[in-house]
Design an enzyme around this catalytic site. Sequence first.
Site, PDB file in Angstrom:
ATOM      1  N   GLY A  48     -30.630 102.232   0.060  1.00  0.00           N
ATOM      2  CA  GLY A  48     -31.029 103.572   1.144  1.00  0.00           C
ATOM      3  C   GLY A  48     -29.563 103.591   1.500  1.00  0.00           C
ATOM      4  O   GLY A  48     -28.551 103.422   2.019  1.00  0.00           O
ATOM      5  N   ASN A 101     -32.343 106.478  -3.146  1.00  0.00           N
ATOM      6  CA  ASN A 101     -33.075 105.915  -1.282  1.00  0.00           C
ATOM      7  C   ASN A 101     -32.297 106.795  -0.510  1.00  0.00           C
ATOM      8  O   ASN A 101     -31.707 106.555  -0.109  1.00  0.00           O
ATOM      9  CB  ASN A 101     -33.213 104.355  -1.664  1.00  0.00           C
ATOM     10  CG  ASN A 101     -34.769 103.240  -0.590  1.00  0.00           C
ATOM     11  OD1 ASN A 101     -34.454 103.881   0.381  1.00  0.00           O
ATOM     12  ND2 ASN A 101     -35.635 103.409  -0.579  1.00  0.00           N
ATOM     13  N   CYS A 132     -38.357 100.399   6.184  1.00  0.00           N
ATOM     14  CA  CYS A 132     -37.226  99.497   6.325  1.00  0.00           C
ATOM     15  C   CYS A 132     -37.696  98.739   7.034  1.00  0.00           C
ATOM     16  O   CYS A 132     -37.486  99.213   8.637  1.00  0.00           O
ATOM     17  CB  CYS A 132     -36.292 100.330   6.161  1.00  0.00           C
ATOM     18  SG  CYS A 132     -34.997  98.305   6.768  1.00  0.00           S
ATOM     19  N   THR A 194     -41.104  95.919   1.150  1.00  0.00           N
ATOM     20  CA  THR A 194     -41.457  94.473   1.549  1.00  0.00           C
ATOM     21  C   THR A 194     -42.121  94.275   2.939  1.00  0.00           C
ATOM     22  O   THR A 194     -42.235  95.149   3.900  1.00  0.00           O
ATOM     23  CB  THR A 194     -40.174  93.908   2.509  1.00  0.00           C
ATOM     24  OG1 THR A 194     -38.985  94.351   2.907  1.00  0.00           O
ATOM     25  CG2 THR A 194     -38.784  93.448   1.301  1.00  0.00           C
ATOM     26  N   GLY A 219     -40.555  89.372  -3.305  1.00  0.00           N
ATOM     27  CA  GLY A 219     -40.403  88.827  -4.717  1.00  0.00           C
ATOM     28  C   GLY A 219     -41.662  87.907  -5.048  1.00  0.00           C
ATOM     29  O   GLY A 219     -43.190  88.721  -4.348  1.00  0.00           O
ATOM     30  N   GLY A 245     -43.312  95.025  -6.374  1.00  0.00           N
ATOM     31  CA  GLY A 245     -43.574  93.698  -5.488  1.00  0.00           C
ATOM     32  C   GLY A 245     -43.943  92.376  -6.734  1.00  0.00           C
ATOM     33  O   GLY A 245     -44.896  92.153  -7.086  1.00  0.00           O
ATOM     34  N   GLY A 246     -42.235  91.856  -6.887  1.00  0.00           N
ATOM     35  CA  GLY A 246     -42.452  90.429  -7.613  1.00  0.00           C
ATOM     36  C   GLY A 246     -42.243  90.290  -8.501  1.00  0.00           C
ATOM     37  O   GLY A 246     -43.085  89.410  -9.654  1.00  0.00           O
ATOM     38  N   GLY A 267     -37.021  94.526  -8.924  1.00  0.00           N
ATOM     39  CA  GLY A 267     -36.232  93.812  -7.436  1.00  0.00           C
ATOM     40  C   GLY A 267     -35.544  92.733  -7.787  1.00  0.00           C
ATOM     41  O   GLY A 267     -34.690  92.223  -7.984  1.00  0.00           O
TER      42      GLY A 267
HETATM   43  C1  SIN Z   1     -32.236  96.993   3.888  1.00  0.00           C
HETATM   44  O1  SIN Z   1     -31.099  97.016   3.608  1.00  0.00           O
HETATM   45  O2  SIN Z   1     -32.316  95.963   4.958  1.00  0.00           O
HETATM   46  C2  SIN Z   1     -33.197  96.867   3.162  1.00  0.00           C
HETATM   47  C3  SIN Z   1     -34.308  98.069   2.604  1.00  0.00           C
HETATM   48  C4  SIN Z   1     -35.446  98.208   2.663  1.00  0.00           C
HETATM   49  O3  SIN Z   1     -36.477  97.166   3.100  1.00  0.00           O
HETATM   50  O4  SIN Z   1     -35.883  99.422   2.600  1.00  0.00           O
END
Ligand code: SIN
Length: 309
Positions: A48, A101, A132, A194, A219, A245-246, A267
């Site tokens: 990101g 990203n 995020c 996430t 995960g 996703g996982g 990921g």
């Molecule tokens: C982060 O840098 O905290 C994770 C980035 C995200 O969850 O998009």
Amino acid sequence: MAFDATVDLGRGLLLPNPVGVASGTFGYGFEPLELVGIDHLGAIYSKGTTLNPRAGNSPPRIAETTAGMLNSIGLQNPGVEVVASEYAPIWATWDPPVIVNVAGADIAEYVAVCERLDGVPGVAGLELNISCPNIAHGLDLGTDPGAASACVAAVRQVTSLPLLVKLTPNVTDIGEVARAVETAGADAVTAVNTYLGMKVSLRRLGPVLPGLGTAGLSGPAIKPLALAAVARLRRAVAIPVVGIGGIASTQDALEFLAAGAAAVQIGTANFHSPHISRQVVRGCLEYAAQSGLETWDQVLQRPVRPEPA
Ligand code: SIN
């Protein structure tokens, strides 16, 4: 007819195969290039990137959970200027497309970052990270269809690059947000970022990860949830869905394609199995050859066989 492994994510963004590596798990590609190589990849989704450099949250920033991982990185990154002027010229010499990203504190920051990256050789596309959970207000845009739409529409004004939008699963109906960003000009959606989670220390009687206290869960623990989100999105929008996703095996990747994803991202598995993406690309191509597929779309019409032992 020979099998065509490419995937079209819209606006000219063609991936050589559907298997990419997810934002935040492959840096900007430079260390993994040395460790595992990149030639096999369908796409690299960068860490990101914000307007200015960010140091990220205070450590610790990662914790293991049952079948998963929590992260509270807080968008550590060098800022868009370094990405555009130092990293992108190197990406321009690589085979896999690099999709940046993009994150921000508000719509103006997303616009500024995307404007700086527009037309920069080496940047194949943008993945708007409106999901995020680890910075204050990080979920504000992604949980409100109107705000998500406003962000995408504003960014669409300043770039002709392919625009993916990375969605948060922390909503009641992910389909509603997806429809809003599709109407505003998104070329594809990535699902899912996430899930909001937490780990508690009984010794400190507080969160293990100090950032915001909560963190992002990824995960294998989230795979069934992410599959359901992808299947929902396949019905909700016409633009391509990039599933994440996982995913930790060929079988997992094929399940996402069968649920309606046009492409996938690996990921968390990159952390414990750095070579996993190469195995999954090979496995998916073998599956296509053995099944006599002509395009990936046909996975949707055929049952996915269990992965060979
Ligand atoms: C982060 O840098 O905290 C994770 C980035 C995200 O969850 O998009």
